[in-house]
Design an enzyme around this catalytic site. Structure first.
Site, PDB file in Angstrom:
ATOM      1  N   GLY A  45     -39.673 -23.161  32.991  1.00  0.00           N
ATOM      2  CA  GLY A  45     -40.840 -23.558  33.447  1.00  0.00           C
ATOM      3  C   GLY A  45     -41.331 -22.996  34.891  1.00  0.00           C
ATOM      4  CB  CYS A  87     -36.544 -23.064  41.509  1.00  0.00           C
ATOM      5  SG  CYS A  87     -38.266 -22.710  41.742  1.00  0.00           S
ATOM      6  CG  HIS A 133     -42.991 -26.150  41.825  1.00  0.00           C
ATOM      7  ND1 HIS A 133     -42.321 -25.309  42.846  1.00  0.00           N
ATOM      8  CD2 HIS A 133     -41.958 -25.716  40.896  1.00  0.00           C
ATOM      9  CE1 HIS A 133     -41.327 -24.717  42.706  1.00  0.00           C
ATOM     10  NE2 HIS A 133     -40.907 -25.053  41.488  1.00  0.00           N
TER      11      HIS A 133
END
Ligand code: NI
Length: 154
Positions: A45, A87, A133
């Site tokens: 992602g 992340c 985010h």
């Protein structure tokens, strides 16, 4: 085109992103670049602010194909899960985060058409993480416990 990914500590990652209002060639390029950048970095992602673009745009691929979310909104959440996540803006760090077990999302596609998705397990985590985010929220804000990086991971 592969873009540079901003790292935690960069103030841009703390900004609130703006709604997309123009469904034009620039948006298509952004989505394509984001997907290429995400795949190149071995991610599942990526949100636009991670490449320095403060727009509400997300790409996800947890192994079942490419999902593009423009102006995504979580419409319902159910259950809880506690799993480690990481992340692309914070490589080498993983931590346990509480996320909903099931998530429904509505968004627009690259042409401005409304789309709906539902996800559980990894996909529910990805929806939650990437939409955070867009509001300047990073997973490190929510980590309950940091975990060791798996040894077999490159
Ligand atoms: Ni992230």
């Amino acid at each position: 085109m592969i873009r540079d990914i901003l790292k935690f500590g960069d103030p841009v990652l703390r900004e609130e992103c703006a709604e997309v209002t123009r469904f034009d060639k620039e948006l298509v390029e952004l989505l394509d670049d984001m997907y290429e950048t995400m795949v190149d970095a071995d991610g599942i992602g990526l949100a636009a602010p991670q490449i320095g673009v403060l727009k509400r745009v997300v790409v996800i691929d947890v192994g079942n194909g490419r999902i593009e979310l423009v102006n995504p909104v979580i419409t319902s959440m159910r259950g809880r899960q506690f799993e480690p996540e990481g992340c692309l803006s914070c490589e080498g760090k993983r931590g346990i985060v509480q996320r909903p077990g099931h998530v429904r999302v509505k968004a627009m596609d690259r042409f401005g058409r409304q789309v709906k998705f539902k996800g559980k397990e990894l996909l529910a985590r990805a929806f939650s993480h990437e939409i955070d985010h867009l509001n300047g929220i990073l997973f490190e804000d929510k980590v309950i416990e940091w975990v060791e990086e798996e040894e077999d991971k490159q």
